[in-house]
Design a protein around this motif. Structure first.
Motif, mmCIF file in Angstrom:
data_model
loop_
_atom_site.group_PDB
_atom_site.id
_atom_site.type_symbol
_atom_site.label_atom_id
_atom_site.label_comp_id
_atom_site.label_asym_id
_atom_site.label_seq_id
_atom_site.Cartn_x
_atom_site.Cartn_y
_atom_site.Cartn_z
ATOM 1 N N VAL A 1 -0.265 11.422 2.296
ATOM 2 C CA VAL A 1 -1.361 10.585 2.761
ATOM 3 C C VAL A 1 -0.863 9.786 3.961
ATOM 4 C CG1 VAL A 1 -0.781 8.675 1.184
ATOM 5 C CG2 VAL A 1 -3.089 8.871 2.115
ATOM 6 N N VAL A 2 -1.705 9.621 4.948
ATOM 7 C CA VAL A 2 -1.362 8.834 6.131
ATOM 8 C C VAL A 2 -2.008 7.458 5.988
ATOM 9 C CG1 VAL A 2 -1.513 8.655 8.639
ATOM 10 C CG2 VAL A 2 -1.209 10.890 7.559
ATOM 11 N N LEU A 3 -1.187 6.433 5.989
ATOM 12 C CA LEU A 3 -1.676 5.061 5.872
ATOM 13 C C LEU A 3 -1.474 4.319 7.184
ATOM 14 C CD1 LEU A 3 -0.492 3.958 2.321
ATOM 15 C CD2 LEU A 3 -2.742 4.807 3.021
ATOM 16 N N ALA A 4 -2.444 3.494 7.532
ATOM 17 C CA ALA A 4 -2.407 2.772 8.801
ATOM 18 C C ALA A 4 -2.473 1.276 8.569
ATOM 19 C CB ALA A 4 -3.574 3.217 9.686
ATOM 20 N N ARG A 5 -2.114 0.522 9.584
ATOM 21 C CA ARG A 5 -2.281 -0.921 9.572
ATOM 22 C C ARG A 5 -2.719 -1.381 10.951
ATOM 23 N NH1 ARG A 5 2.739 -4.274 10.624
ATOM 24 N NH2 ARG A 5 4.425 -2.889 11.302
ATOM 25 N N THR A 6 -3.169 -2.605 11.044
ATOM 26 C CA THR A 6 -3.664 -3.149 12.303
ATOM 27 C C THR A 6 -2.819 -4.344 12.719
ATOM 28 O OG1 THR A 6 -5.219 -4.626 11.192
ATOM 29 C CG2 THR A 6 -6.029 -2.437 11.800
ATOM 30 N N LEU A 7 -2.940 -4.688 13.989
ATOM 31 C CA LEU A 7 -2.265 -5.845 14.567
ATOM 32 C C LEU A 7 -3.211 -6.475 15.579
ATOM 33 C CD1 LEU A 7 0.245 -7.598 15.260
ATOM 34 C CD2 LEU A 7 0.874 -5.827 16.901
ATOM 35 N N ASP A 8 -3.583 -7.720 15.376
ATOM 36 C CA ASP A 8 -4.485 -8.426 16.283
ATOM 37 C C ASP A 8 -3.696 -9.360 17.189
ATOM 38 O OD1 ASP A 8 -6.826 -8.700 13.597
ATOM 39 O OD2 ASP A 8 -6.854 -7.280 15.251
ATOM 40 N N VAL A 9 -3.887 -9.211 18.504
ATOM 41 C CA VAL A 9 -3.262 -10.104 19.479
ATOM 42 C C VAL A 9 -4.335 -10.633 20.415
ATOM 43 C CG1 VAL A 9 -1.028 -8.952 19.377
ATOM 44 C CG2 VAL A 9 -2.696 -8.233 21.081
ATOM 45 N N SER A 10 -4.066 -11.784 21.015
ATOM 46 C CA SER A 10 -5.030 -12.405 21.910
ATOM 47 C C SER A 10 -4.308 -12.977 23.121
ATOM 48 C CB SER A 10 -5.796 -13.513 21.189
ATOM 49 O OG SER A 10 -6.765 -14.102 22.022
ATOM 50 N N PHE B 1 -9.263 -1.912 5.861
ATOM 51 C CA PHE B 1 -10.051 -2.016 7.086
ATOM 52 C C PHE B 1 -10.679 -0.657 7.382
ATOM 53 C CE2 PHE B 1 -5.825 -0.675 8.250
ATOM 54 C CZ PHE B 1 -6.026 0.316 9.199
ATOM 55 N N ASP B 2 -11.651 -0.660 8.268
ATOM 56 C CA ASP B 2 -12.328 0.560 8.707
ATOM 57 C C ASP B 2 -11.617 1.076 9.954
ATOM 58 O OD1 ASP B 2 -13.990 2.578 9.563
ATOM 59 O OD2 ASP B 2 -15.813 1.365 9.592
ATOM 60 N N ARG B 3 -11.116 2.309 9.901
ATOM 61 C CA ARG B 3 -10.406 2.864 11.060
ATOM 62 C C ARG B 3 -11.303 3.026 12.281
ATOM 63 N NH1 ARG B 3 -6.260 7.738 9.345
ATOM 64 N NH2 ARG B 3 -5.134 6.615 7.682
ATOM 65 N N GLY B 4 -12.571 3.302 12.067
ATOM 66 C CA GLY B 4 -13.445 3.550 13.211
ATOM 67 C C GLY B 4 -12.978 4.770 13.989
ATOM 68 N N ARG C 1 -8.176 11.357 1.620
ATOM 69 C CA ARG C 1 -9.264 10.458 2.023
ATOM 70 C C ARG C 1 -9.528 9.410 0.945
ATOM 71 N NH1 ARG C 1 -12.966 11.626 5.963
ATOM 72 N NH2 ARG C 1 -12.878 13.652 7.000
ATOM 73 N N GLU C 2 -9.511 9.847 -0.304
ATOM 74 C CA GLU C 2 -9.759 8.910 -1.396
ATOM 75 C C GLU C 2 -8.672 7.839 -1.441
ATOM 76 O OE1 GLU C 2 -10.265 8.940 -6.274
ATOM 77 O OE2 GLU C 2 -10.303 10.823 -5.146
ATOM 78 N N LEU C 3 -7.428 8.246 -1.250
ATOM 79 C CA LEU C 3 -6.335 7.280 -1.239
ATOM 80 C C LEU C 3 -6.463 6.318 -0.065
ATOM 81 C CD1 LEU C 3 -3.269 9.504 -2.210
ATOM 82 C CD2 LEU C 3 -4.248 7.631 -3.539
ATOM 83 N N ILE C 4 -6.799 6.822 1.104
ATOM 84 C CA ILE C 4 -6.974 5.956 2.274
ATOM 85 C C ILE C 4 -8.063 4.927 2.007
ATOM 86 C CG2 ILE C 4 -7.780 5.907 4.674
ATOM 87 C CD1 ILE C 4 -6.358 8.656 5.007
ATOM 88 N N ALA D 1 0.835 -1.208 0.000
ATOM 89 C CA ALA D 1 0.000 0.000 0.000
ATOM 90 C C ALA D 1 0.864 1.250 0.000
ATOM 91 C CB ALA D 1 -0.933 -0.015 1.206
ATOM 92 N N VAL D 2 1.933 1.248 0.784
ATOM 93 C CA VAL D 2 2.832 2.405 0.799
ATOM 94 C C VAL D 2 3.463 2.594 -0.571
ATOM 95 C CG1 VAL D 2 4.961 3.348 1.771
ATOM 96 C CG2 VAL D 2 3.295 2.247 3.274
ATOM 97 N N GLY D 3 3.901 1.511 -1.188
ATOM 98 C CA GLY D 3 4.484 1.621 -2.525
ATOM 99 C C GLY D 3 3.522 2.211 -3.528
#
Length: 438
Positions: free
Chosen positions: A190-199, A368-371, A359-362, A174-176
């Motif tokens: 543009v600010v791009l985000a990612r998620t990390l799920d832990v349990s 995923f939905d940032r919420g 916003r369009e790029l994001i 996505a960054v590329g």
């Protein structure tokens, strides 16, 4: 964090030493003027205000601690519901709701306030309520508001609890793609985000997590917000104040441009100085301060009522150096903190520039939905005062499961490897706290 399962985890760096830099160039995150007890406000409320019958005082927990003052609220007296989630509609409805709540309160009760969280997309419904109970507490040396419901002193999270890292190929790609789009002129940032799920093996003790993250980040804005429905709790420690307003005076401290801290003092100092001279990071920071200056001009009577330093300063957190600029403004009479919040949000620091293009790029690049991530958390009162921090260094906790979020600003010259490394460091703020209490 033995026992956690993880999808793609970055490894936090070691704890950073204190490094002496020129005080003119290095500061901790900006501290707004100390929040007093809930301000008393005049009440011209209609007597027809009624509480939200669907909530009880034990629910809708809200905790928000600035570096010196903590707010603890429980229950729901009323919820803010407006037909259009824009600045004027929200500010007007909030003022009316607080006035009605003030008219319905018992003698001796504190003036009502509005608390909650605003999502990244401000056109979507926010979670804003008038709590049934509220109290203010000084933040004590243990790093927690001095109330008996908070956990006692805890050991500082240690990096040896870190989970093994795993590459996030989707984010790198996505960054590329974003850099290619920026080179073609689609946007400037543009600010791009990612998620990390832990349990975890068992439900997390959020009080322990709050205390651990506060001890490691004493200058952060620590929050724990019970989200509506079955969404869980939004928990984190943001280094960034979007805006605070007290008696018509606004303070803001935007951050943009980052570099990881080093355990070696000489290298750490050199990293900080490179950041302060980085053309890429200075350009990224200027997008933010220029945008905020333009918005705030509409809320002051004279140009001299707005103070925006020409150059940023270094801001140190436990894991990162940031470029930051402390801004102040004397607002036009009658301006509410919510007017300014909705006018500023989202800034280029969490979205990009120009906003519509970013916003369009994001929307096209983030899977995923940032919420509420990169949204806002805070409080407001009837007089227009309030304090709102950007929802950063955070996760959504649902029992034993946590979804963490981290993002990075992408401009021409950014690399997938560099932005991946930056988000890995940002994950570590909450990962270290989880590791210290699990």
């Amino acid at each position: 964090m033995t026992g956690f399962t993880v999808l793609d985890d970055p490894a936090p760096p070691t704890k950073m030493p204190a490094v002496a830099l020129d005080p003119a160039h290095a500061r901790r995150p900006h501290r707004a003027p100390e929040t007093p007890d809930t301000p008393e406000t005049s009440a011209s409320a209609a007597p027809t205000w009624t509480p939200d019958d669907g909530a009880s005082p034990g629910h809708a927990e809200f905790r928000f601690a600035s570096p010196r003052t903590g707010l603890v609220a429980h229950g729901v007296r009323a919820r803010l519901d407006v037909p259009s989630w824009d600045g004027p509609a929200v500010a007007g409805a909030a003022h009316e709701l607080l006035a009605r709540a003030a008219g319905a309160r018992w003698a001796g009760e504190p003036a009502p306030i509005l608390v909650g969280a605003i999502p990244f997309d401000p056109s979507r419904p926010a979670h804003l309520v008038v709590p049934a109970h509220q109290s203010w507490h000084p933040v004590v040396s243990s790093g927690a508001p001095a109330d008996t419901s908070e956990e006692g002193p805890l050991p500082v999270a240690r990096p040896e609890h870190a989970l093994p890292g795993r590459d996030d190929a989707v984010f790198r790609a996505a960054v590329g793609r974003a850099v290619s789009r920026l080179e073609d002129g689609a946007a400037e940032k543009v600010v791009l985000a990612r998620t990390l799920d832990v349990s975890a093996p068992e439900p997390l003790d959020r009080g322990a997590v709050r205390a651990a993250v506060r001890r490691a980040n004493p200058d952060a804005y620590v929050f724990d917000v019970e989200l509506p429905g079955d969404q869980g709790h939004l928990v984190g420690a943001s280094p960034e104040l979007l805006v605070s307003v007290r008696d018509g005076v606004l303070h803001s401290h935007p951050l943009a441009g980052s570099a990881p801290r080093s355990a070696d003092p000489d290298e750490d100092r050199a990293t900080a100085q490179r950041l302060l001279a980085s053309e890429k990071d200075l350009r990224e920071h200027a997008f933010v301060t220029d945008a905020i200056r333009e918005v705030l001009r509409a809320y002051v009577d004279r140009e001299e009522d707005l103070d925006v330093p020409a150059t940023p300063e270094l801001v140190a957190t436990s894991h990162l150096w940031h470029l930051g600029t402390p801004l102040t403004a004397r607002l036009t009479s009658g301006t509410s903190v919510l007017d300014v919040v909705y006018a500023l949000h989202p800034t280029p620091a969490v979205c990009g520039h120009p906003q519509d293009a970013a916003r369009e790029l994001i929307g096209s690049l983030e899977p995923f939905d940032r919420g509420f991530y990169t949204g806002l958390v805070g409080w407001a009162d009837q007089a227009g005062n309030g304090e709102w921090a950007i929802v950063l260094r955070c996760g959504v906790v649902r029992g034993a499961d946590v979804r963490l979020f981290a993002g990075a600003g992408v401009v021409v010259g950014s690399t997938p490897e560099g932005e991946h490394a930056e988000t890995a460091v940002k994950f570590s703020t909450l990962l270290s706290a989880l590791g210290g209490v699990s």
